[in-house]
Design an enzyme around this catalytic site. Structure first.
Site, short mmCIF file in Angstrom:
data_model
loop_
_atom_site.label_atom_id
_atom_site.label_comp_id
_atom_site.label_asym_id
_atom_site.label_seq_id
_atom_site.Cartn_x
_atom_site.Cartn_y
_atom_site.Cartn_z
N THR A 1 -0.95 -0.36 -3.06
CA THR A 1 -2.19 -1.09 -2.76
C THR A 1 -2.05 -2.58 -3.08
O THR A 1 -1.34 -2.98 -3.99
CB THR A 1 -3.37 -0.50 -3.55
OG1 THR A 1 -3.00 -0.34 -4.92
CG2 THR A 1 -3.78 0.84 -2.97
N ASP B 1 4.69 2.43 -12.89
CA ASP B 1 3.46 1.69 -12.64
C ASP B 1 3.70 0.18 -12.78
O ASP B 1 2.84 -0.56 -13.21
CB ASP B 1 2.32 2.13 -13.57
CG ASP B 1 0.98 1.50 -13.21
OD1 ASP B 1 0.78 1.20 -12.02
OD2 ASP B 1 0.15 1.29 -14.11
N GLU C 1 -3.14 5.30 -7.70
CA GLU C 1 -2.97 6.54 -8.48
C GLU C 1 -3.86 7.67 -7.97
O GLU C 1 -3.56 8.84 -8.15
CB GLU C 1 -3.30 6.29 -9.96
CG GLU C 1 -2.30 5.44 -10.69
CD GLU C 1 -2.56 3.95 -10.50
OE1 GLU C 1 -3.57 3.60 -9.86
OE2 GLU C 1 -1.75 3.16 -10.99
N ASN D 1 2.01 -0.40 -7.23
CA ASN D 1 2.87 0.71 -7.61
C ASN D 1 2.78 1.89 -6.64
O ASN D 1 1.95 1.91 -5.74
CB ASN D 1 2.49 1.19 -9.01
CG ASN D 1 1.04 1.63 -9.08
OD1 ASN D 1 0.13 0.80 -9.10
ND2 ASN D 1 0.79 2.92 -9.09
N ARG E 1 -13.46 -9.50 -9.23
CA ARG E 1 -12.79 -10.71 -9.72
C ARG E 1 -13.25 -11.99 -9.05
O ARG E 1 -12.77 -13.06 -9.41
CB ARG E 1 -11.27 -10.55 -9.60
CG ARG E 1 -10.78 -9.44 -10.50
CD ARG E 1 -9.28 -9.35 -10.63
NE ARG E 1 -9.02 -8.08 -11.28
CZ ARG E 1 -8.76 -6.95 -10.64
NH1 ARG E 1 -8.66 -6.96 -9.32
NH2 ARG E 1 -8.59 -5.84 -11.29
#
Length: 724
Positions: free
Chosen positions: A280, A345, A219, A300, A157
């Site tokens: 995170t 999430d 995840e 999450n 990003r």
């Protein structure tokens, strides 16, 4: 098979992963950019940015000095040379084609006529901001197999700049400092345990001589944290873990020790540490100069399902929270948790924007955030107290947010404990990472929003797959609800029809939309607001648009032939204003969302800059057709196909269901058992990003996937030869 495609189209909007380089484009291109040599000094005449200059960035109209332009990250520029009266004269000034068709999510940094930008695979470029001339390139030479740990493509990003250096986080977990004049490496720090499924996609932030960086991978099974490194030496200054570790291991010796012991640990239960817990810090970090604090958005839990993660008990601090930390030491100051006991999430990693708002006749210093859960939060940033929270998109999981406690009042079965539940927003959120912008003149926040439902059900057969997706959720067909009626086919159709995208001009004081543009697809690019009464936004259909900031009227558009999801930037060189944006559709939707109407391989991405009376044109777009399905004539057993279907859904579909990665029902490798095994088991394409799956399956199971993929290819070939 149709049911799998339908369910996954819904699921892909929430999960969204990327697993490998496209070998016919990315891999070949990556060898063309040499890695810069390591040097010991930097050139401060390039990227001459320090604390004083960043502090005054709002008044520096020529430049875009940090990810959101200023510390406040409003993504607003007062520049008005390009405005709502002359926007029809805007044209392409220059364009530079990139080396891959993977997702491009970066916002460029512009300092004194030089543009610094990261691209997919964490590569970095410096360009002349007026002409597009490439000054240097840097390839960090990532561990290719780490692409399999990237939930949502090998995107990046953006970069940070400080004292003659450019900083980038890499997909394999490093933080690298480059000489801004030459692109040569100054130092490198490995910020994660690279044996674990960590990645980095966020833009670093430069604050008070430190570079702040987080990581991704919740995840997959990691424990989140945010770190500060010395900008000159690369030495670790402090680290704050967002969730507790295994209590048996004792304190971490980190800045977070006291806050975790006193506040967080009592809110966790079970053996959460076996999968890391998640949390995170993968996108939003903002420096609030007025209160000398870092505002950190936390993600999450891992797994998603609170029942599995924490025995269904406790708030699980600091998941789904905004943390305020001391930038010098990392010490805890305060927190606000949007979703206690997070189970959908729902992250608070979305952009945090700082502003002064007149509320009830009083000037309040606030932070604003539109996180995944669908509510727009206005919070007193001095102490973390909630001021207001209203839904900016339709949501059905909460009755309201209690302003006294700051906690949501959840609706019955929102946590899908008593059977499947269709939840809005689903895991992709009402707003994902795509940057929003705030115009102090109009008083509006311009949100790239979405409505994407997801049906959650407890996965009674849940098994941990460390390094792969761990949700503890089964994503299933929609039950009857107040929103969904009729038979299953009707409910599926109604659920698909709910998938919409929006550009929302949100009034944060009134907590209501001023105007809204609705789109027939959920994905939206980031926004940029300017003093010319303009809002710029890219779209996944390739359009780059400018709308009137006050009423949303479409004033101008440019077709790039590449989906645009990145946030634009604007700057000035020699008195001339430019607007720049990266084109390149990818990220989660490009990896995992089927696109039955697109018959072509996405083209490579591009950096584009526009100015008044720009006369350049993009090269003629010559579409390249996707490979035709060519299944093997072999015969496979029903047992093989059934096993293959199970493994395909578990391990393959999340990465290979969209247009960017090779679609397995079109790959020629399905015809060759030896080549298939070499890729899936032996890791023949690891350097290209396709990791070996030897840790998750044996050769017989890999062959079963080949059997199932051949059945998919046969069905696809039949469909394409006999279109409806």
């Amino acid at each position: 098979m149709g049911r799998i495609r339908t369910i996954f189209f819904i699921l892909s909007a929430a999960s969204l992963a990327a697993c490998g380089r496209s070998p016919d484009q990315s891999a070949a291109a990556s060898t063309e950019t040499p890695v810069a040599e390591t040097v010991k000094t930097s050139s401060p005449t390039f990227a001459a940015v320090d604390a004083a200059r960043l502090s005054k960035a709002a008044d520096d109209l020529d430049n875009w000095l940090s990810y959101g332009r200023t510390y406040a990250e409003q993504r607003y520029s007062p520049l008005d040379q390009i405005n709502d009266e002359n926007i029809d004269e805007l044209g392409l000034a220059w364009a530079v084609e990139l080396d891959t068709n993977r997702g491009q999510e970066a916002t460029p940094i512009i300092v004194d006529g030089v543009m610094y930008v990261s691209t997919a695979w964490s590569k970095v470029m410096a360009l002349d901001a007026a002409t597009g001339e490439v000054l240097w390139k840097f390839d960090p030479e990532n561990i290719g197999a780490k692409a399999a740990h990237a939930c949502c493509d090998v995107v990046n990003r953006g970069v940070a700049v400080w004292n003659g250096k450019v900083y980038v986080g890499t997909i394999d977990g490093r933080l690298i400092a480059l000489d801004a004049a030459t692109g040569s490496k100054v130092w490198e720090a490995v910020t994660v345990d690279q044996e674990k499924p960590y990645t980095i996609t966020m833009a670093p932030r430069a604050v008070k001589g430190k570079i702040i960086i987080g990581n991704s991978g919740a995840e997959m099974g990691v424990r989140g944290y945010v770190s500060a490194y010395d900008a000159e030496t690369g030495d670790l200054v402090w680290r704050f873990y967002t969730v507790p570790g295994n209590p048996a291991d004792g304190p971490d010796g980190a800045a977070s020790d006291k806050a975790l012991a006193d506040l967080a640990l009592p809110t966790w239960h079970g053996e959460w540490w076996t999968l890391g817990g998640g949390g995170t810090v993968w996108d939003s970090v903002v420096y609030d100069e007025e209160f000398d604090q870092l505002l950190v958005g936390v993600g999450n839990g891992a797994p998603w399902n609170h029942e599995y993660r924490s025995d269904g008990k406790g708030d699980n601090l600091f998941l789904s929270s905004i943390l305020a930390l001391d930038p010098d030491t990392g010490a805890y100051k305060w927190h606000y948790q949007a979703n206690p006991g997070e189970t959908w999430d729902y992250t608070n990693t979305q952009q945090i924007t700082l502003a002064d708002l007149e509320i009830d006749g009083e000037t309040r210093k606030v932070l604003m955030q539109a996180p995944k859960n669908g509510f727009f939060y206005v919070i007193d940033r001095q102490n973390g107290k909630l001021i207001s929270a209203e839904a900016y998109v339709y949501q059905n999981w909460a009755a309201r947010i209690d302003l006294d406690t700051g906690r949501p009042i959840e609706k019955p079965n929102a946590r899908y404990i008593d059977g499947p539940q269709m939840v809005l927003p689903g895991g992709i959120g009402g707003h994902a990472w795509h940057p929003m912008s705030y115009n102090p003149g109009t008083g509006l926040v311009y949100i790239p929003a979405m409505t994407v439902p997801l049906v959650y059900e407890r996965n009674d057969g849940y098994e941990i797959h460390y390094g792969r997706w761990n949700t503890g959720v089964t994503f299933t067909d929609p039950p009857e609800t107040p929103e969904l009626t009729g038979d299953l086919a009707a409910r599926r159709a109604q659920m698909r029809a709910m998938q919409k995208g929006y550009l929302i001009a949100w009034d944060p004081v009134a907590q209501a939309p001023r105007w809204t543009v609705e789109r027939d697809w959920p994905w939206n690019g980031g926004t940029l607001a300017t003093g010319g009464n303009l809002v710029f936004q890219g779209l996944p259909n390739g359009e780059f648009e400018a709308r009137a900031a006050d009423d949303g009227k479409l004033l101008w558009s440019f077709q790039s032939h590449r989906g645009i999801i990145a946030g634009p930037a604007t700057y000035r060189v020699d008195g001339e204003q430019y607007v720049a944006v990266l084109g390149g559709y990818g990220g989660g939707p490009g990896m995992a969302t089927p696109d039955a109407n697109n018959k072509y391989i996405p083209p490579n991405g591009v950096i584009m800059a526009f100015k008044l009376n720009g006369e350049e044109t993009l090269p003629i777009y010559e579409p390249v057709s996707r490979p035709a399905p060519a299944p093997s004539s072999e015969t496979f057993t029903d047992a093989q196909v059934a096993t293959g279907q199970e493994k395909y859904i578990t391990f393959c579909m999340i990465c290979h269901n969209g247009p960017t990665n090779p679609e397995l029902d079109r790959t020629p490798y399905m015809r060759d058992a030896e080549a298939w095994r070499a890729i899936i088991i032996d890791g023949a394409l690891e350097d290209n990003g396709m990791a070996s799956f030897r840790d998750y399956m044996n050769a017989h199971e890999a062959e079963a996937i080949r059997a199932y993929v051949n059945t998919l290819a046969r069905a696809l070939a039949e469909k394409e030869s006999n279109p409806e």
